[in-house]
Structure formats: structure tokens, C-alpha cells
Design a protein around this motif. Structure first.
Motif, PDB file in Angstrom:
ATOM      1  N   LEU A 199      13.263 -17.280 -10.749  1.00  0.00           N
ATOM      2  CA  LEU A 199      14.105 -18.448 -10.829  1.00  0.00           C
ATOM      3  C   LEU A 199      14.030 -18.972  -9.162  1.00  0.00           C
ATOM      4  O   LEU A 199      13.817 -20.346  -8.767  1.00  0.00           O
ATOM      5  CB  LEU A 199      15.562 -18.473 -11.247  1.00  0.00           C
ATOM      6  CG  LEU A 199      15.764 -18.040 -12.673  1.00  0.00           C
ATOM      7  CD1 LEU A 199      17.172 -17.977 -12.982  1.00  0.00           C
ATOM      8  CD2 LEU A 199      15.069 -19.401 -13.503  1.00  0.00           C
ATOM      9  N   GLU A 200      14.087 -17.993  -8.378  1.00  0.00           N
ATOM     10  CA  GLU A 200      13.774 -18.159  -6.763  1.00  0.00           C
ATOM     11  C   GLU A 200      13.762 -16.859  -6.149  1.00  0.00           C
ATOM     12  O   GLU A 200      14.328 -16.034  -6.531  1.00  0.00           O
ATOM     13  CB  GLU A 200      15.333 -18.770  -6.698  1.00  0.00           C
ATOM     14  CG  GLU A 200      15.368 -19.115  -5.033  1.00  0.00           C
ATOM     15  CD  GLU A 200      16.851 -19.879  -4.747  1.00  0.00           C
ATOM     16  OE1 GLU A 200      16.963 -20.191  -3.714  1.00  0.00           O
ATOM     17  OE2 GLU A 200      17.859 -19.938  -5.676  1.00  0.00           O
ATOM     18  N   VAL A 201      12.886 -16.987  -5.023  1.00  0.00           N
ATOM     19  CA  VAL A 201      13.010 -15.837  -4.007  1.00  0.00           C
ATOM     20  C   VAL A 201      13.793 -16.544  -2.838  1.00  0.00           C
ATOM     21  O   VAL A 201      13.491 -17.393  -2.243  1.00  0.00           O
ATOM     22  CB  VAL A 201      11.360 -15.783  -3.570  1.00  0.00           C
ATOM     23  CG1 VAL A 201      11.406 -14.771  -2.404  1.00  0.00           C
ATOM     24  CG2 VAL A 201      10.504 -15.487  -4.713  1.00  0.00           C
ATOM     25  N   THR A 202      15.018 -15.893  -2.906  1.00  0.00           N
ATOM     26  CA  THR A 202      15.998 -16.249  -1.816  1.00  0.00           C
ATOM     27  C   THR A 202      15.700 -15.584  -0.666  1.00  0.00           C
ATOM     28  O   THR A 202      16.458 -16.471   0.465  1.00  0.00           O
ATOM     29  CB  THR A 202      17.476 -15.760  -2.389  1.00  0.00           C
ATOM     30  OG1 THR A 202      17.587 -14.266  -2.701  1.00  0.00           O
ATOM     31  CG2 THR A 202      17.627 -16.510  -3.603  1.00  0.00           C
ATOM     32  N   TYR A 203      15.188 -14.775  -0.375  1.00  0.00           N
ATOM     33  CA  TYR A 203      14.748 -14.232   0.882  1.00  0.00           C
ATOM     34  C   TYR A 203      13.549 -13.295   0.837  1.00  0.00           C
ATOM     35  O   TYR A 203      13.301 -12.738  -0.330  1.00  0.00           O
ATOM     36  CB  TYR A 203      16.003 -13.489   1.600  1.00  0.00           C
ATOM     37  CG  TYR A 203      15.506 -13.241   3.115  1.00  0.00           C
ATOM     38  CD1 TYR A 203      15.687 -13.921   4.080  1.00  0.00           C
ATOM     39  CD2 TYR A 203      15.067 -11.892   3.353  1.00  0.00           C
ATOM     40  CE1 TYR A 203      15.395 -13.857   5.359  1.00  0.00           C
ATOM     41  CE2 TYR A 203      14.755 -11.471   4.665  1.00  0.00           C
ATOM     42  CZ  TYR A 203      15.043 -12.366   5.581  1.00  0.00           C
ATOM     43  OH  TYR A 203      14.772 -12.225   7.074  1.00  0.00           O
ATOM     44  N   ASN A 204      12.455 -13.555   1.898  1.00  0.00           N
ATOM     45  CA  ASN A 204      11.414 -12.719   1.969  1.00  0.00           C
ATOM     46  C   ASN A 204      10.981 -12.582   3.439  1.00  0.00           C
ATOM     47  O   ASN A 204      10.472 -13.630   3.850  1.00  0.00           O
ATOM     48  CB  ASN A 204      10.212 -13.106   1.194  1.00  0.00           C
ATOM     49  CG  ASN A 204       9.073 -12.308   1.020  1.00  0.00           C
ATOM     50  OD1 ASN A 204       9.454 -10.956   0.608  1.00  0.00           O
ATOM     51  ND2 ASN A 204       7.825 -12.435   1.742  1.00  0.00           N
TER      52      ASN A 204
ATOM     53  N   ILE B 161      24.204  -9.066 -11.641  1.00  0.00           N
ATOM     54  CA  ILE B 161      23.774  -9.733 -13.010  1.00  0.00           C
ATOM     55  C   ILE B 161      24.828 -10.830 -13.343  1.00  0.00           C
ATOM     56  O   ILE B 161      26.089 -10.420 -13.221  1.00  0.00           O
ATOM     57  CB  ILE B 161      23.746  -8.672 -14.252  1.00  0.00           C
ATOM     58  CG1 ILE B 161      22.908  -7.580 -13.987  1.00  0.00           C
ATOM     59  CG2 ILE B 161      23.403  -9.296 -15.458  1.00  0.00           C
ATOM     60  CD1 ILE B 161      22.844  -6.381 -14.927  1.00  0.00           C
ATOM     61  N   SER B 162      24.438 -11.896 -13.729  1.00  0.00           N
ATOM     62  CA  SER B 162      25.282 -13.047 -13.915  1.00  0.00           C
ATOM     63  C   SER B 162      24.516 -13.955 -14.939  1.00  0.00           C
ATOM     64  O   SER B 162      23.506 -13.717 -15.338  1.00  0.00           O
ATOM     65  CB  SER B 162      25.789 -13.800 -12.718  1.00  0.00           C
ATOM     66  OG  SER B 162      24.432 -14.443 -12.068  1.00  0.00           O
ATOM     67  N   ASP B 163      25.348 -15.185 -15.102  1.00  0.00           N
ATOM     68  CA  ASP B 163      25.012 -16.137 -16.092  1.00  0.00           C
ATOM     69  C   ASP B 163      23.418 -16.541 -15.467  1.00  0.00           C
ATOM     70  O   ASP B 163      22.642 -17.044 -16.137  1.00  0.00           O
ATOM     71  CB  ASP B 163      25.664 -17.128 -16.273  1.00  0.00           C
ATOM     72  CG  ASP B 163      26.866 -16.681 -17.349  1.00  0.00           C
ATOM     73  OD1 ASP B 163      26.761 -15.640 -18.026  1.00  0.00           O
ATOM     74  OD2 ASP B 163      28.055 -17.260 -17.354  1.00  0.00           O
ATOM     75  N   GLY B 164      23.459 -16.614 -14.158  1.00  0.00           N
ATOM     76  CA  GLY B 164      22.345 -17.015 -13.473  1.00  0.00           C
ATOM     77  C   GLY B 164      21.145 -16.217 -13.433  1.00  0.00           C
ATOM     78  O   GLY B 164      19.918 -16.651 -13.323  1.00  0.00           O
ATOM     79  N   GLY B 165      21.069 -14.936 -13.726  1.00  0.00           N
ATOM     80  CA  GLY B 165      20.109 -14.135 -13.796  1.00  0.00           C
ATOM     81  C   GLY B 165      20.281 -12.608 -13.155  1.00  0.00           C
ATOM     82  O   GLY B 165      21.496 -12.367 -12.898  1.00  0.00           O
ATOM     83  N   PHE B 166      19.255 -11.996 -12.978  1.00  0.00           N
ATOM     84  CA  PHE B 166      19.283 -10.708 -12.259  1.00  0.00           C
ATOM     85  C   PHE B 166      18.790 -10.963 -10.613  1.00  0.00           C
ATOM     86  O   PHE B 166      17.659 -11.327 -10.407  1.00  0.00           O
ATOM     87  CB  PHE B 166      18.226  -9.666 -12.757  1.00  0.00           C
ATOM     88  CG  PHE B 166      18.451  -9.486 -14.363  1.00  0.00           C
ATOM     89  CD1 PHE B 166      19.236  -8.357 -14.640  1.00  0.00           C
ATOM     90  CD2 PHE B 166      17.896 -10.043 -15.329  1.00  0.00           C
ATOM     91  CE1 PHE B 166      19.414  -7.938 -15.806  1.00  0.00           C
ATOM     92  CE2 PHE B 166      18.318  -9.492 -16.687  1.00  0.00           C
ATOM     93  CZ  PHE B 166      19.035  -8.682 -16.911  1.00  0.00           C
ATOM     94  N   LEU B 167      19.811 -10.510  -9.814  1.00  0.00           N
ATOM     95  CA  LEU B 167      19.414 -10.648  -8.473  1.00  0.00           C
ATOM     96  C   LEU B 167      19.135  -9.440  -8.044  1.00  0.00           C
ATOM     97  O   LEU B 167      20.087  -8.404  -7.986  1.00  0.00           O
ATOM     98  CB  LEU B 167      20.608 -11.269  -7.790  1.00  0.00           C
ATOM     99  CG  LEU B 167      20.362 -11.678  -6.336  1.00  0.00           C
ATOM    100  CD1 LEU B 167      19.010 -12.603  -5.896  1.00  0.00           C
ATOM    101  CD2 LEU B 167      21.524 -12.158  -5.319  1.00  0.00           C
ATOM    102  N   PHE B 168      17.677  -8.872  -7.464  1.00  0.00           N
ATOM    103  CA  PHE B 168      17.296  -7.735  -6.738  1.00  0.00           C
ATOM    104  C   PHE B 168      17.159  -8.238  -5.343  1.00  0.00           C
ATOM    105  O   PHE B 168      16.626  -9.042  -4.849  1.00  0.00           O
ATOM    106  CB  PHE B 168      15.791  -7.402  -7.501  1.00  0.00           C
ATOM    107  CG  PHE B 168      16.019  -7.124  -8.968  1.00  0.00           C
ATOM    108  CD1 PHE B 168      16.321  -5.828  -9.363  1.00  0.00           C
ATOM    109  CD2 PHE B 168      15.677  -8.049  -9.853  1.00  0.00           C
ATOM    110  CE1 PHE B 168      16.392  -5.566 -10.622  1.00  0.00           C
ATOM    111  CE2 PHE B 168      15.875  -7.734 -11.094  1.00  0.00           C
ATOM    112  CZ  PHE B 168      16.141  -6.577 -11.690  1.00  0.00           C
ATOM    113  N   ARG B 169      17.624  -7.075  -4.673  1.00  0.00           N
ATOM    114  CA  ARG B 169      17.543  -7.111  -3.182  1.00  0.00           C
ATOM    115  C   ARG B 169      16.920  -5.750  -2.944  1.00  0.00           C
ATOM    116  O   ARG B 169      17.686  -4.757  -3.176  1.00  0.00           O
ATOM    117  CB  ARG B 169      18.847  -7.635  -2.411  1.00  0.00           C
ATOM    118  CG  ARG B 169      18.492  -7.449  -0.916  1.00  0.00           C
ATOM    119  CD  ARG B 169      19.784  -7.551  -0.035  1.00  0.00           C
ATOM    120  NE  ARG B 169      20.402  -9.037  -0.472  1.00  0.00           N
ATOM    121  CZ  ARG B 169      21.036  -9.766   0.009  1.00  0.00           C
ATOM    122  NH1 ARG B 169      21.934  -9.191   1.178  1.00  0.00           N
ATOM    123  NH2 ARG B 169      21.644 -10.956  -0.128  1.00  0.00           N
TER     124      ARG B 169
END
Length: 122
Positions: free
Chosen positions: A113-118, A73-81
Motif C-alpha cells: 500500500l505504501e513505502v512509508t520510509y526507505n 496490524i490494523s484495518d489499514g494492513g500490516f506495517l513492517f519496520r
């Protein structure tokens, strides 16, 4: 004897209050947007990977807030992997995920915001 029972009830009540307070302190409250962000990330992965008839996300994505799939969790948002695969992949012995997904969701939980990997499991 009556005073003994009253004292025992009082001690029992204090013990219950203390244990509930310790539990409340041990579990941090989720940010209000986290469950919404987790649902949005899971639904995006389902959509990208053919829908529920062809894909199931890891069980952590079905927990409230998906805490064990939350990378940061950062200012950029929630990153789920998280991993996923064909329906039933987690019930296999051993589980055999075929897809890994990383999704960044806004801090308010309203937007992908972004799908960084799929792709294939790394």
C-alpha cells in the motif's frame, strides 16, 4: 510393579498433553496473510535498495511472519519496520545497518500500500 509402570506412563502422557496445550495457548497463530505480507515487504526493500547483491534486510524479515519486525496490524494492513544494509552487516561487531525501511502491506498480504520510509537509519 506393573500397575506402577502403567500409572507412570499415564502421568507422563498427561504431562506431555498439558505442556503441549500450554505451548499452543502461549503462541498465538499468525494471521494467514502475515507471512505473505512479510515476504512482500522484504522483497520490496530488496528491490528498492539494489537487489540482494547490494542489500540484506534484518534477519527478522526472514522469520515466518517477521513478528519482531511487525510494528502493527490494523484495518489499514500490516506495517513492517526493519533495518538493512550491505550483505554481512549483521555479522559485524557491532552490527552496522545503514538503511531503515517501513512498508505497509494490505490486510490480505497481496499488495504494497505504501513505502512509508526507505532511507538512512533514524
Amino acid at each position: 510393579m506393573n500397575q506402577f509402570k502403567t500409572g507412570l506412563v499415564l502421568i507422563s502422557g498427561l504431562w506431555l498433553l498439558a505442556s503441549n496445550a500450554a505451548t499452543a495457548q502461549a503462541t498465538r497463530p499468525l494471521p494467514l496473510a502475515q507471512p505473505k505480507a512479510a515476504n512482500l515487504a522484504r522483497m520490496r526493500a530488496e528491490s528498492l535498495n539494489g537487489g540482494l547483491s547490494q542489500y540484506r534486510a534484518a534477519s527478522c524479515m526472514y522469520e515466518t511472519g517477521a513478528g519482531s519486525c511487525l510494528e502493527s496490524i490494523s484495518d489499514g494492513g500490516f506495517l513492517f519496520r526493519f533495518q538493512g544494509g550491505l550483505p554481512g552487516w549483521q555479522q559485524q561487531t557491532p552490527p552496522n545497518p545503514t538503511i531503515e525501511t517501513s512498508v505497509l502491506v494490505s490486510r490480505d498480504g497481496d499488495r504494497i500500500l505504501e513505502v512509508t520510509y526507505n532511507g538512512t537509519v533514524r
